[in-house]
Each structure stands twice: as structure tokens, then as C-alpha cells.
Write a protein that holds these residues in place. Structure first.
Motif, PDB file in Angstrom:
ATOM      1  N   ARG A  67       0.817  -1.218   0.000  1.00  0.00           N
ATOM      2  CA  ARG A  67       0.000   0.000   0.000  1.00  0.00           C
ATOM      3  C   ARG A  67       0.848   1.263   0.000  1.00  0.00           C
ATOM      4  NH1 ARG A  67      -3.486   0.339   5.250  1.00  0.00           N
ATOM      5  NH2 ARG A  67      -3.760   2.433   4.444  1.00  0.00           N
TER       6      ARG A  67
ATOM      7  N   ARG B  13      -6.000  10.747  -3.229  1.00  0.00           N
ATOM      8  CA  ARG B  13      -5.985   9.351  -2.766  1.00  0.00           C
ATOM      9  C   ARG B  13      -7.242   8.679  -3.325  1.00  0.00           C
ATOM     10  NH1 ARG B  13      -2.339   6.091  -0.879  1.00  0.00           N
ATOM     11  NH2 ARG B  13      -3.387   4.325   0.015  1.00  0.00           N
TER      12      ARG B  13
ATOM     13  N   HIS C  16      -6.514  15.585  -0.624  1.00  0.00           N
ATOM     14  CA  HIS C  16      -6.175  14.674   0.472  1.00  0.00           C
ATOM     15  C   HIS C  16      -4.995  15.129   1.354  1.00  0.00           C
ATOM     16  CE1 HIS C  16      -4.781  10.878   2.152  1.00  0.00           C
ATOM     17  NE2 HIS C  16      -3.648  11.067   1.517  1.00  0.00           N
TER      18      HIS C  16
ATOM     19  N   ASP D 134     -13.679   7.177   0.261  1.00  0.00           N
ATOM     20  CA  ASP D 134     -12.825   6.065   0.711  1.00  0.00           C
ATOM     21  C   ASP D 134     -12.236   5.352  -0.492  1.00  0.00           C
ATOM     22  OD1 ASP D 134     -13.031   6.308   3.392  1.00  0.00           O
ATOM     23  OD2 ASP D 134     -14.688   4.876   3.623  1.00  0.00           O
ATOM     24  N   ASP D 135     -10.935   5.079  -0.423  1.00  0.00           N
ATOM     25  CA  ASP D 135     -10.339   4.315  -1.515  1.00  0.00           C
ATOM     26  C   ASP D 135     -10.370   2.825  -1.160  1.00  0.00           C
ATOM     27  OD1 ASP D 135      -7.552   3.384  -0.488  1.00  0.00           O
ATOM     28  OD2 ASP D 135      -7.773   5.453   0.179  1.00  0.00           O
TER      29      ASP D 135
ATOM     30  N   SER E 277      -8.462   1.589   2.013  1.00  0.00           N
ATOM     31  CA  SER E 277      -9.081   1.835   3.320  1.00  0.00           C
ATOM     32  C   SER E 277     -10.359   1.025   3.484  1.00  0.00           C
ATOM     33  CB  SER E 277      -9.312   3.324   3.585  1.00  0.00           C
ATOM     34  OG  SER E 277      -9.493   4.036   2.425  1.00  0.00           O
TER      35      SER E 277
ATOM     36  N   ASN F 136      -9.659  -2.192   4.903  1.00  0.00           N
ATOM     37  CA  ASN F 136      -9.143  -2.168   6.277  1.00  0.00           C
ATOM     38  C   ASN F 136      -7.799  -2.863   6.425  1.00  0.00           C
ATOM     39  OD1 ASN F 136      -9.808  -1.033   8.605  1.00  0.00           O
ATOM     40  ND2 ASN F 136     -11.511  -2.425   9.104  1.00  0.00           N
TER      41      ASN F 136
ATOM     42  N   ASP G  68      -1.454  -1.131   8.374  1.00  0.00           N
ATOM     43  CA  ASP G  68      -0.580  -0.087   7.833  1.00  0.00           C
ATOM     44  C   ASP G  68       0.667  -0.651   7.168  1.00  0.00           C
ATOM     45  OD1 ASP G  68      -2.291   1.844   8.587  1.00  0.00           O
ATOM     46  OD2 ASP G  68      -1.269   2.300  10.484  1.00  0.00           O
TER      47      ASP G  68
END
Ligand SMILES: Cc1ncc(C[n+]2csc(CCOP(=O)(O)OP(=O)(O)O)c2C)c(N)n1
Ligand code: SF4
Ligand SMILES: [Mg+2]
Length: 347
Positions: free
Chosen positions: A98, A203, A264, A311-312, A315, A318, A321
Motif C-alpha cells: 500500500r 488518494r 487529500h 474512501d479508496d 481503506s 481495512n 498499515d
């Protein structure tokens, strides 16, 4: 002994890099091909925004346009996929890591014909990727057949007129859920550079359709994707000005004629001299504009639609990170106990 005079210091960007790692190999495309000008703007945009090329993945399908990633960002990762299949490869790459900044280059044939199914699903997922269509209305690599973006009545080099209605990739992208949709022209350096820079601050899916004339097969009179036609029928949706978050510039504007959109990362997009009633965050207004201009044989350029807070896909899923690609094995495998629990729950 001869004295050596040092040459002028080479310009570096905000992360201390010279332009060299942003450049690619020497182009093998025809001289004057619109695709070459787009590669040059991509080099400028990534350099000026100070994006680390080693954090970038460039992707493409098949076509002259899809060869372009070889001509920019030589220091980036790259994957040249099968014809029309760049979206699924891009999705895999972005989900696996990501932290990558993904830029995909496709053609009107690669996207609108063989790849249309993949394109549709990429748009509805709002995957964080800059998706460029280098749109020349033909299959340049296979000698200029009409592509699905060729306009009704546009003539091929042999005089035959296209009789099928075109797919408007911008209208399709907006309708499907892409959150940044723009159209530009390879010959408009300033507008294209601002749009590309802005796309780096967004984003979500940035779908940029760029009219990019094929000088060898589709630049004659009667073609609606020639340089001459594009220059005469480009209906600019005002001027696009972009101020990145790291530049301390405030643009004074008259609210009646300029729209400001905050992106963003805090960068600002100014759409100057747009019609008073045009709101780039209004999906219906964008669709109306595209229909009305197409009906007149014109094409609207600029940032047509932007939804900065949507929301991309990353995300929505979920994801943790830490990029999945660098997670240690014990964090990606559920382990015996978890599997036993699942089996137990199915009894
Ligand atoms: C599976 C498959 N089908 C067909 C082809 C032949 N082919 C190569 S490129 C291309 C179309 C390219 O058109 P476009 O995407 O518009 O790129 P351009 O060359 O115009 O930039 C086609 C049909 C192929 N390489 N692979
Ligand atoms: S054939 Fe057309 S699209 Fe392909 S490189 Fe030449 S001018 Fe560009
Ligand atoms: Mg093409």
C-alpha cells in the motif's frame, strides 16, 4: 596544468534528487507522437512534486501507449502486463504494498476494447492509482484500426468513416465511482502538468484521459483525434492551477470565477474562470457537461470531477498499515489454533 571550471550546479528537487532518475530510456515511438509529450510531462510532474521514484510502480498493458512507461521514471518498479489486464495487475501490486504510488498507462484500445471489463472494476473500486489513457482513437501499434473511442463519422486514413458510437471513458469513470476524473490534450503542456501534479495529491482512482494524436495513422483531415481537430475543439473548463502542500503560496481569487478544492494531503486545486454554475464535485454537472460538449463535437478538458474524501479501496479493505509484502510470516498465517476454531465453528 589545465584548470577545470565547474559547470552550473544541477537542479535538485525537494527530496534532493536531480531529474535523471525521473527520466527513462530513449523513446522508440514515432517522432511527434502525442504519447512522447505525455511521458515528458510525467517526468516533470514527479520531479516537481518530489516523489521518490523508488516508491513508484508503473504499469501498462499492450500498445504504443503501453510502451511509454519505459520512457519515464527509470528508477521506478515496472510491470508491462498482458493486453487490457493492467488493472488487475495494478490492484494486486497496490494491495501487496500500500505504500507504492501506482501509475498505469493504457491506450484507448487497451482500455476501451479488450480491457473494458477490467477498467470498469478498477473504477468502481476507487483503487489508489493514476490511470492514464493515451487516447488517439485508434490502435496505433497494429496500424491504425478504429478503437472504441473513435467518434462517429471520424475518417480513417483510407477515407472510411467510423459508424459506431464512442465510449466516453471520462463519463464511464465518473458514473462508476472514480474519485478524480480529468481530460487533457498532449499538446497542452501547462494544463496537463497541473492535472498530473494534482493527481499525485489525490488518494483514490485518478482517471486521466489525454487526447494524444497518432501522427502516423490518425492525424489527417477528417479525423477527430488529429492535432488540428484537438486544437480547434478543446473546450477548456477554465484554467487548472495547482499549489502543492509544500509550497507556501496563496492564490487570491474571485469566488464568482474560481473554485478551490482541497485535496487529500492539503494541496490546493484552483479551477479558474470556470463557469459560475460549474461545480467539479457535482457528479451530475460533470456528466451533463460531457454529454453537451460531445453533442457539439467538442471535448471538455480540465478537472471534470473530484471527490477528495471518498474512501479508496485500500481503506475499504481495512488493511494493516504495514505493507502485506513486508509482513513477517507469523503475521500473515492464522496459525493452527485459529484454523481449528474455524473448523469447530463449521461443525
Ligand atoms: C490478446 C491480444 N489481442 C490483440 C493484440 C493486438 N494488439 C496489440 S496492441 C493493440 C491495440 C493497441 O491500441 P491502443 O491501446 O489504443 O494503443 P496505441 O497503440 O494506440 O497507443 C492490439 C489490438 C494483442 N497484442 N494481444
Ligand atoms: S504508430 Fe501512432 S501511436 Fe504508435 S508511436 Fe507512431 S504515432 Fe504513436
Ligand atoms: Mg490508441
Amino acid at each position: 596544468m589545465a584548470t577545470v571550471t565547474p559547470g552550473p550546479a544541477k537542479k535538485t528537487n525537494r527530496i534532493g534528487l536531480e531529474v535523471q532518475p525521473y527520466r527513462g530510456g530513449k523513446t522508440t515511438l514515432c517522432a511527434g507522437c502525442g504519447h512522447n509529450a505525455i511521458s515528458e510531462r510525467i517526468v516533470d510532474a514527479f520531479f516537481e512534486m518530489g516523489v521518490d521514484p523508488r516508491q513508484v510502480i508503473k504499469l501498462s498493458g499492450i500498445g504504443c501507449s503501453s510502451k511509454s512507461p519505459a520512457y519515464f521514471l527509470g528508477a521506478a518498479h515496472g510491470f508491462n502486463a498482458v493486453h487490457g489486464r493492467m488493472p488487475s495487475v495494478g490492484t494486486g501490486a497496490v494491495l501487496a504494498n500500500r505504500k507504492l504510488i501506482a501509475i498505469g498507462v493504457s491506450g484507448d484500445g487497451d482500455t476501451g476494447a479488450i480491457g473494458i471489463g477490467q477498467f470498469v472494476h478498477l473504477m468502481r473500486r476507487n483503487l489508489p492509482i493514476i490511470y492514464i489513457i493515451e487516447d488517439n482513437g485508434c490502435y496505433g501499434l497494429t496500424k491504425g484500426q478504429f478503437s472504441p473511442t473513435a467518434d462517429v463519422g471520424s475518417r480513417a486514413k483510407n477515407g472510411i468513416a467510423n459508424d459506431l458510437p464512442p465510449i466516453d471513458t471520462c463519463a464511464l469513470a465518473i458514473q462508476l465511482g472514480a474519485s478524480f476524473v480529468a481530460r487533457s490534450f498532449s499538446g497542452d503542456k501547462k494544463q496537463l502538468l497541473s492535472i498530473l501534479k494534482a493527481s499525485l495529491s489525490h488518494r483514490g482512482t485518478c482517471m486521466i484521459d489525454i487526447i494524444s494524436p497518432c501522427v502516423t495513422f490518425n492525424d489527417h483531415e477528417g479525423s477527430t483525434k488529429s492535432y488540428a481537430y484537438a486544437k480547434d475543439h478543446d473546450e477548456k473548463l477554465g484554467e487548472v492551477a495547482f499549489v502543492p502542500f509544500f509550497e507556501d503560496i496563496t492564490i487570491e481569487y474571485d469566488p464568482g470565477t474560481t473554485r478551490q478544492v482541497e485535496l487529500h494531503d492539503g494541496s490546493k486545486l484552483y479551477l479558474k474562470k470556470v463557469a459560475e454554475d460549474y461545480d467539479p464535485t457535482d457528479r451530475q454537472a460533470a456528466m451533463r457537461l460531457l454529454h453537451e460538449t460531445a453533442r457539439r463535437g467538442e471535448f471538455a478538458t480540465g478537472v471534470l470531477y473530484v471527490e477528495p474524501d471518498k474512501d479508496d479501496f485500500v481503506s475499504l479493505l481495512n488493511l494493516v498499515d504495514e505493507p502485506l509484502a513486508s509482513l513477517p510470516l507469523e503475521r500473515v498465517r492464522p496459525g493452527r489454533e485459529a484454523l481449528d476454531d474455524v473448523m469447530e465453528s463449521l461443525k
